[in-house]
Motif scaffolding. Structure first.
Motif, PDB file in Angstrom:
ATOM      1  N   GLU A  97       0.960  -0.956  -0.295  1.00 34.65           N
ATOM      2  CA  GLU A  97      -0.361  -0.125   0.492  1.00 34.65           C
ATOM      3  C   GLU A  97       0.958   1.136  -0.149  1.00 34.65           C
ATOM      4  N   ALA A 127      -1.456  11.920  -5.301  1.00 30.55           N
ATOM      5  CA  ALA A 127      -2.752  11.439  -5.243  1.00 30.55           C
ATOM      6  C   ALA A 127      -3.670  11.897  -5.667  1.00 30.55           C
ATOM      7  N   THR A 176      -4.951   5.782  -6.976  1.00 27.29           N
ATOM      8  CA  THR A 176      -5.053   5.371  -4.911  1.00 27.29           C
ATOM      9  C   THR A 176      -4.173   4.933  -4.254  1.00 27.29           C
ATOM     10  N   LEU A 177      -4.549   4.509  -2.702  1.00 28.26           N
ATOM     11  CA  LEU A 177      -3.647   3.964  -1.767  1.00 28.26           C
ATOM     12  C   LEU A 177      -3.481   2.965  -2.581  1.00 28.26           C
ATOM     13  N   THR A 178      -4.091   1.876  -3.154  1.00 35.01           N
ATOM     14  CA  THR A 178      -3.510   0.703  -3.229  1.00 35.01           C
ATOM     15  C   THR A 178      -2.715   1.129  -4.800  1.00 35.01           C
ATOM     16  N   GLU A 204      -4.236   1.977  -7.935  1.00 39.03           N
ATOM     17  CA  GLU A 204      -4.539   1.725  -9.071  1.00 39.03           C
ATOM     18  C   GLU A 204      -5.141   3.523  -9.277  1.00 39.03           C
ATOM     19  N   ILE A 231      -6.873   6.592 -10.740  1.00 36.10           N
ATOM     20  CA  ILE A 231      -7.330   7.173 -11.220  1.00 36.10           C
ATOM     21  C   ILE A 231      -7.928   7.550 -12.675  1.00 36.10           C
ATOM     22  N   SER A 279      -9.900   3.632   4.697  1.00 36.77           N
ATOM     23  CA  SER A 279     -10.249   4.294   2.466  1.00 36.77           C
ATOM     24  C   SER A 279      -9.213   3.613   2.084  1.00 36.77           C
ATOM     25  N   THR A 280      -9.320   3.467   0.134  1.00 41.88           N
ATOM     26  CA  THR A 280      -8.050   2.430  -0.132  1.00 41.88           C
ATOM     27  C   THR A 280      -7.815   3.792  -1.049  1.00 41.88           C
ATOM     28  N   VAL A 281      -8.826   4.941  -1.403  1.00 37.71           N
ATOM     29  CA  VAL A 281      -9.193   6.488  -1.714  1.00 37.71           C
ATOM     30  C   VAL A 281      -8.251   7.516  -1.620  1.00 37.71           C
ATOM     31  N   ALA A 282      -7.324   7.960  -1.817  1.00 35.36           N
ATOM     32  CA  ALA A 282      -6.910   8.692  -0.864  1.00 35.36           C
ATOM     33  C   ALA A 282      -7.385  10.284  -1.132  1.00 35.36           C
ATOM     34  N   GLN A 283      -7.630  10.958   0.016  1.00 39.15           N
ATOM     35  CA  GLN A 283      -8.349  12.213   0.494  1.00 39.15           C
ATOM     36  C   GLN A 283      -7.620  13.535  -0.475  1.00 39.15           C
TER      37      GLN A 283
END
Length: 471
Positions: free
Chosen positions: A53, A299, A303-305, A307, A309, A373-377
Motif C-alpha cells: 500500500e 494523490a 489510489t492508496l492501493t 490503482e 484514477i 479507505s483506499t482512495v486518497a483524500q
C-alpha cells in the motif's frame, strides 16, 4: 602506590561518566540531499520487492509537514460562517441613507429629541441641521487650495465671525453632511483589494452526527493543503536555544556546492535539500524518527492501493448518481434515528441499574472495526519518496558512535503489461512503491552516501553546541 590509585580513580571516573553522558541529549544538525536518477523501473533488470500500500508514513517528528502545513486555527477562528449574515469578508460601501439613519438614531439616543428635530449649533453635538452654509462660504471657511494670488493671513477670530454672519443664509441638510463625509473619506475613489481565490468562511457542520450506524464528531482541519510538489529547499528558522527539533534556514546548508554539482549532472534530478536540528539520544530504542518525503504528489492520479484514477472515472454519471443515493440514504437514516430518539424521549421510562450494566457489557463485547479507505483524500498525499530517518548514539568499545537508520519508499508509475488491447489507446499505469532500508554507523562531519538504483541520498551530521553548553 600513587600510580595504582590514579589508575583506579580514572577507571572509576570513566564508569561514572559513561552513564551520565548517555543520559544527556546531544544536539546535531542533520543535512540531507535526495535526488532522483530518472531511471524507469521497467528498464532495470533487477527485480525489486514492492510494498502493498501507499499510505503516508508515520514518524515521531514530521518537521517538513509542520513547515508546509502550519496550524492556522488562530486565523480560522476569526472567519465568518458560510451562508449567514456575517459571511462577507468586505463590508459594503455605506449609502447616504444609511449614514443619515445612523446619525438620526445616534442623535435621538444622545439628546432625547425626536428624529428629524433641529439641533442648535451651541449644543453638545457641535452640528447644526437648521442652518445652511453657501458653497462659496464653505470653501472660504473650510479652506481652499492656497495659491500666490489668493493666499492671505486670517486672524484667529475672523473665521468664526464670518461663519456666524453667513450661517443663517442657507440650511445645511443631513444629506449634504453625509455626502461631504463620503467625499472626504475617499470611499468613492477607493479601489477594492484583490485577494487570491480562497474560502473566507467556514461551512456549517454539526458537531455530532449519526453516520453509518455510529456517532461521528466533526473535527475542523486547521492546516493548509499540501502542495502538488515539495520545494527543493525549505526556508526554516534558526532558533539557537529552541528545545524542539526544527527545520533550519538555507544559511545553515554546508553542502551547497555538492547540490549544485548534482543539479548540473546529467540524468540526476534533485528532490530535496534540507537541514534540521534535533536532539540525539543514546540507544536505538530511545531514538526519535524524522519523517522524510519529497518529490511529486500522486494523490490526484492514484489510489492508496496503487490503482490509477482515470479522468473519465471522476466524471462518470453512474458514480455521481451513486454518491447522491448514498447521501440521501445517509440523511434518511439520520432522520429515522432522531425521530426514534425523540419518540423514546417522549415516552421516558425508568431504567434499572442492572440493565444499564448489561448494556455496557454488551457494548464492550462488540469492538468497533475501523474502516480503511483506499482512495486518497485531498489531504492524504502520496509522495514520490516517503519514509523516515533515525539518528542515535551507541557505545562501541566505550566510544560513542553515531548511527543512521533509514527506511524510505520510492514511488513510480509503471505501465501494466497486456492491459491495453488497442495500441492507439494510452496504457494503464499502476503506482509501484519500492522500499529501501539501511542501518549504518557514521562519523560526524563526514559525507555518507546511500545508494539505490532509482535514487540516492547524501547525509552529513554535525555536532551543535547550544548556548551555555559546557564541554
Amino acid at each position: 602506590m600513587m600510580y595504582v590509585r590514579s589508575v583506579f580513580s580514572l577507571l572509576l571516573l570513566s564508569v561514572v561518566t559513561a552513564p551520565a553522558l548517555a543520559a544527556d541529549d546531544w544536539w546535531f544538525d542533520v543535512e540531507v540531499i535526495i535526488f532522483d536518477r530518472n531511471v524507469a523501473l521497467t528498464e532495470l533488470a533487477e527485480q525489486f520487492e514492492e510494498a502493498d500500500e501507499l499510505s503516508p508514513y508515520h514518524a515521531d517528528w514530521d518537521l517538513i509537514g509542520e513547515y508546509l502545513r502550519p496550524d492556522i486555527s488562530w486565523l480560522k477562528q476569526g472567519l465568518a460562517t458560510c451562508d449567514t449574515g456575517n459571511s462577507p469578508l468586505w463590508l459594503p460601501k455605506p449609502s447616504i441613507e444609511s449614514i443619515i439613519s445612523d446619525y438620526e438614531q445616534w442623535q435621538t439616543a444622545r439628546s432625547g429629541a425626536s428624529v428629524g428635530e433641529a439641533v442648535n449649533i451651541n449644543n453638545d453635538t457641535g452640528l447644526s441641521t437648521a442652518n445652511k452654509i453657501p458653497d462659496s462660504a464653505r470653501q472660504e471657511y473650510f479652506g481652499s487650495p492656497l495659491t500666490p494670488t489668493n493666499a492671505s493671513v486670517v486672524e484667529p477670530g475672523a473665521a468664526q465671525n464670518s461663519l456666524e454672519s453667513i450661517a443663517p443664509q442657507r440650511d445645511v441638510t443631513v444629506r449634504e453632511i453625509a455626502d461631504y463625509w463620503l467625499e472626504f473619506s475617499g470611499i468613492n475613489n477607493f479601489n477594492p483589494v484583490t485577494v487570491p481565490r480562497f474560502r473566507f468562511c467556514e461551512p456549517q457542520t454539526l458537531w455530532l452526527s449519526w453516520q453509518n450506524g455510529s456517532w461521528r464528531r466533526s473535527k475542523p482541519d486547521n492546516h493548509l493543503p499540501y502542495p502538488d510538489h515539495i520545494p527543493i529547499t525549505l526556508d526554516g528558522q534558526d532558533w539557537p536555544e529552541s528545545s524542539r527539533p526544527h527545520v533550519l534556514s538555507p544559511n545553515q546548508l554546508h553542502l551547497t556546492k555538492l547540490s549544485q554539482q548534482i543539479r548540473q549532472a546529467g540524468g540526476l534530478n534533485r528532490l530535496l535539500h534540507i537541514v534540521w536540528r534535533q536532539p540525539v539520544k543514546f540507544g536505538e530504542e530511545k531514538a526519535a524518527s524524522v519523517r522524510l518525503f519529497a518529490g511529486k504528489n500522486f494523490a490526484d492520479s492514484f489510489t492508496l492501493t496503487g490503482e490509477q484514477i482515470k479522468p473519465e472515472d471522476l466524471n462518470d454519471s453512474s458514480i455521481i448518481e451513486l454518491k447522491k443515493k448514498e447521501e440521501i440514504s445517509l440523511t434518511a437514516s439520520q432522520d429515522d434515528f432522531f425521530s426514534i430518539l425523540q419518540n423514546d424521549l417522549d415516552k421516558a421510562e425508568t431504567v434499572s441499574f442492572a440493565s444499564m450494566m448489561a448494556a455496557v457489557k454488551q457494548n464492550k463485547m462488540q469492538p468497533l472495526i475501523p474502516v480503511r479507505s483506499t482512495v486518497a483524500q485531498p489531504d492524504t498525499p502520496i509522495w514520490q519518496i516517503d519514509g523516515e530517518l533515525k539518528v542515535f548514539l551507541k557505545y562501541i568499545n566505550r566510544v560513542p558512535y553515531l548511527h543512521i537508520d533509514t527506511e524510505l519508499f520510492y514511488r513510480q508509475p509503471v505501465p501494466i503489461e497486456g492491459d491495453t488491447v488497442n495500441p492507439n489507446e494510452a496504457p494503464t499505469y499502476r503506482l509501484a512503491s519500492v522500499p529501501f532500508k539501511q542501518v549504518r554507523r557514521v562519523i560526524s562531519k563526514q559525507l555518507h552516501y546511500f545508494d539505490h538504483p532509482l535514487f540516492g541520498m547524501v547525509v552529513e551530521i554535525r555536532r551543535y553546541k547550544r548556548p551555555g553548553e559546557q564541554e
